[in-house]
Design a protein around this motif. Structure first.
Motif, PDB file in Angstrom:
ATOM      1  N   UNK B  68      89.005 -37.710   2.042  1.00  0.00           N
ATOM      2  CA  UNK B  68      87.633 -37.113   1.720  1.00  0.00           C
ATOM      3  C   UNK B  68      86.861 -37.652   0.533  1.00  0.00           C
ATOM      4  N   UNK B  69      85.598 -38.026   0.829  1.00  0.00           N
ATOM      5  CA  UNK B  69      84.654 -38.379  -0.052  1.00  0.00           C
ATOM      6  C   UNK B  69      83.368 -37.584   0.223  1.00  0.00           C
ATOM      7  N   UNK B  70      82.873 -36.871  -1.268  1.00  0.00           N
ATOM      8  CA  UNK B  70      81.871 -36.215  -1.161  1.00  0.00           C
ATOM      9  C   UNK B  70      80.712 -37.141  -2.069  1.00  0.00           C
ATOM     10  N   UNK B  71      79.572 -37.205  -1.575  1.00  0.00           N
ATOM     11  CA  UNK B  71      78.344 -37.852  -2.043  1.00  0.00           C
ATOM     12  C   UNK B  71      77.312 -37.429  -1.945  1.00  0.00           C
ATOM     13  N   UNK B  72      76.091 -37.752  -2.364  1.00  0.00           N
ATOM     14  CA  UNK B  72      74.973 -37.317  -2.460  1.00  0.00           C
ATOM     15  C   UNK B  72      73.868 -38.327  -2.362  1.00  0.00           C
ATOM     16  N   UNK B  73      72.476 -37.954  -1.858  1.00  0.00           N
ATOM     17  CA  UNK B  73      71.499 -38.800  -1.891  1.00  0.00           C
ATOM     18  C   UNK B  73      70.373 -38.150  -2.586  1.00  0.00           C
ATOM     19  N   UNK B  74      70.166 -38.079  -3.688  1.00  0.00           N
ATOM     20  CA  UNK B  74      68.961 -37.144  -4.203  1.00  0.00           C
ATOM     21  C   UNK B  74      67.558 -37.561  -3.755  1.00  0.00           C
ATOM     22  N   UNK B  75      67.343 -38.698  -3.415  1.00  0.00           N
ATOM     23  CA  UNK B  75      65.977 -38.980  -2.966  1.00  0.00           C
ATOM     24  C   UNK B  75      65.775 -38.646  -1.462  1.00  0.00           C
ATOM     25  N   UNK B  76      66.970 -38.309  -0.764  1.00  0.00           N
ATOM     26  CA  UNK B  76      66.980 -37.585   0.696  1.00  0.00           C
ATOM     27  C   UNK B  76      67.140 -36.178   0.540  1.00  0.00           C
ATOM     28  N   UNK B  77      67.488 -35.850  -0.507  1.00  0.00           N
ATOM     29  CA  UNK B  77      67.735 -34.187  -0.754  1.00  0.00           C
ATOM     30  C   UNK B  77      68.918 -33.904   0.275  1.00  0.00           C
ATOM     31  N   UNK B  78      69.865 -34.777   0.173  1.00  0.00           N
ATOM     32  CA  UNK B  78      71.204 -34.752   1.146  1.00  0.00           C
ATOM     33  C   UNK B  78      72.374 -34.773   0.674  1.00  0.00           C
ATOM     34  N   UNK B  79      73.376 -34.074   1.059  1.00  0.00           N
ATOM     35  CA  UNK B  79      74.706 -33.970   0.492  1.00  0.00           C
ATOM     36  C   UNK B  79      75.450 -34.565   1.529  1.00  0.00           C
ATOM     37  N   UNK B  80      76.643 -35.318   1.520  1.00  0.00           N
ATOM     38  CA  UNK B  80      77.479 -35.611   2.481  1.00  0.00           C
ATOM     39  C   UNK B  80      79.088 -35.510   2.288  1.00  0.00           C
ATOM     40  N   UNK B  81      79.691 -35.682   3.435  1.00  0.00           N
ATOM     41  CA  UNK B  81      81.123 -35.381   3.087  1.00  0.00           C
ATOM     42  C   UNK B  81      81.754 -36.436   4.373  1.00  0.00           C
ATOM     43  N   UNK B  82      82.315 -37.540   3.794  1.00  0.00           N
ATOM     44  CA  UNK B  82      82.870 -38.567   4.419  1.00  0.00           C
ATOM     45  C   UNK B  82      84.326 -38.041   4.601  1.00  0.00           C
ATOM     46  N   UNK B  83      84.916 -38.048   5.918  1.00  0.00           N
ATOM     47  CA  UNK B  83      86.193 -37.542   6.091  1.00  0.00           C
ATOM     48  C   UNK B  83      86.725 -38.532   7.056  1.00  0.00           C
ATOM     49  N   UNK B  84      87.926 -39.245   6.507  1.00  0.00           N
ATOM     50  CA  UNK B  84      88.971 -40.263   7.061  1.00  0.00           C
ATOM     51  C   UNK B  84      90.189 -39.621   7.257  1.00  0.00           C
ATOM     52  N   UNK B  85      90.879 -40.435   8.108  1.00  0.00           N
ATOM     53  CA  UNK B  85      92.304 -39.871   8.454  1.00  0.00           C
ATOM     54  C   UNK B  85      92.352 -38.396   8.752  1.00  0.00           C
ATOM     55  N   UNK B  86      91.438 -37.959   9.495  1.00  0.00           N
ATOM     56  CA  UNK B  86      91.440 -36.615   9.860  1.00  0.00           C
ATOM     57  C   UNK B  86      92.929 -36.088  10.647  1.00  0.00           C
ATOM     58  N   UNK B  87      93.480 -34.955  10.077  1.00  0.00           N
ATOM     59  CA  UNK B  87      94.429 -34.242  10.690  1.00  0.00           C
ATOM     60  C   UNK B  87      94.173 -32.862  11.379  1.00  0.00           C
ATOM     61  N   UNK B  88      95.082 -32.363  11.928  1.00  0.00           N
ATOM     62  CA  UNK B  88      94.947 -31.088  12.869  1.00  0.00           C
ATOM     63  C   UNK B  88      94.349 -29.988  11.892  1.00  0.00           C
TER      64      UNK B  88
END
Lengths: 107, 120
Positions: B68-88
Motif C-alpha cells: 500500500x502507498x499513502x499519498x496526498x495532493x494538497x492542491x486538490x485537498x485529497x488523500x489517497x491510498x494505492x493498494x496493490x497485490x490485494x489479499x483476502x
C-alpha cells in the motif's frame, strides 16, 4: 508491538453507570482516546487525552487512565449510548494502536 | 463544516489493485497529518497508514507495508491510498481520518468509509 485489551462486551441497565476498560503495559504513561461507533456509522471521538471531552459530547461521558488501565465511564447510560467503543493510543513502533473494541448493550 | 468523503472502493480479485480517495473540505487540509484506518467485517479498527502535511513522511502497518502507498495532493485537498497485490484479508471498510492537533492528536473526524472486497 504494543497491545490494548478490551472486554468484548459490557451490559448496563438504563440510568446506571457503564464502565469500559482498556488495558496495556504502563498505559498510564500514554494518552488514551475513546471512539464510539454505532451500527453503520463511522467512529466518533468521545474522549481525548484520557479525560477531555470534545465539544458536543455529553457530560455523562468521562475517562480516566492510571497504571495499566484506562476506563471510559458513562453515567446515567441512555439507550442511545448503545454502541461499540474502542480505545486508542500512540506507540513508537506502530504509531496508532486500537483496542479490539467493546460492545455496550443497554438493557 | 469539516468533512471527509472516501471513494474508490469496490470488489476486486486477489492480486489486483485499487486506489482509494478521500476528499477533504471545511478545513485547511495542507496543515494536517492524515490517516487511513480499516475495519474488517465484524472486526475492530486497525490502523493502516499515515502521512505528514507535505507528503514527505509516511508510516505503514506491517500488514500492508510494501503493498500500500499513502499519498496526498494538497492542491486538490485529497488523500489517497494505492493498494496493490490485494489479499483476502484486506477486505474491509476503509476510513480516512484527520489527526487533529487541537484535540490532542486524536483522529477526528472520520469519513463515512468505502468498502473494499477482495475475492479469490
Amino acid at each position: 508491538s504494543y497491545v490494548l485489551t478490551q472486554p468484548p462486551s459490557v451490559s448496563v441497565s438504563p440510568g446506571q453507570t457503564a464502565s469500559i476498560t482498556c488495558s496495556g503495559d504502563k498505559l498510564g504513561n500514554k494518552y488514551v482516546y475513546w471512539y464510539q461507533q454505532k451500527p453503520g456509522q463511522s467512529p466518533l471521538l468521545v474522549i481525548y487525552e484520557d479525560r477531555k471531552r470534545p465539544s458536543g459530547i455529553p457530560e455523562r461521558f468521562s475517562g480516566s487512565n492510571s497504571g495499566n488501565t484506562a476506563t471510559l465511564t458513562i453515567s446515567g447510560t441512555q439507550a442511545m449510548d448503545e454502541a461499540d467503543y474502542s480505545c486508542q493510543t500512540w506507540d513508537n513502533i506502530t504509531p496508532v494502536i486500537f483496542g479490539g473494541g467493546t460492545k455496550l448493550t443497554v438493557l | 463544516e469539516v468533512q471527509l468523503e472516501e471513494s474508490g472502493g469496490g470488489s476486486i480479485h486477489r492480486g489486483g489493485s485499487l486506489r482509494l480517495s478521500c476528499a477533504a473540505s471545511g478545513f485547511t487540509f495542507r496543515n494536517y497529518w492524515m490517516h487511513w484506518v480499516r475495519q474488517g467485517p465484524g472486526k475492530g479498527l486497525v490502523w493502516v497508514a499515515r502521512i505528514n502535511t507535505d507528503g514527505s513522511g509516511t508510516n505503514y502497518a506491517d500488514a500492508v507495508k510494501g503493498r500500500f502507498t499513502i499519498s496526498r495532493d494538497n492542491a486538490k485537498n485529497t488523500l489517497y491510498l494505492q493498494m496493490d497485490n490485494l489479499r483476502g484479508e484486506d477486505t474491509a471498510m476503509y476510513y480516512c481520518a484527520r489527526e487533529d492537533f487541537y484535540s490532542g492528536n486524536s483522529l477526528d473526524p472520520w469519513g463515512q468509509g468505502t468498502l473494499v472486497t477482495v475475492s479469490s
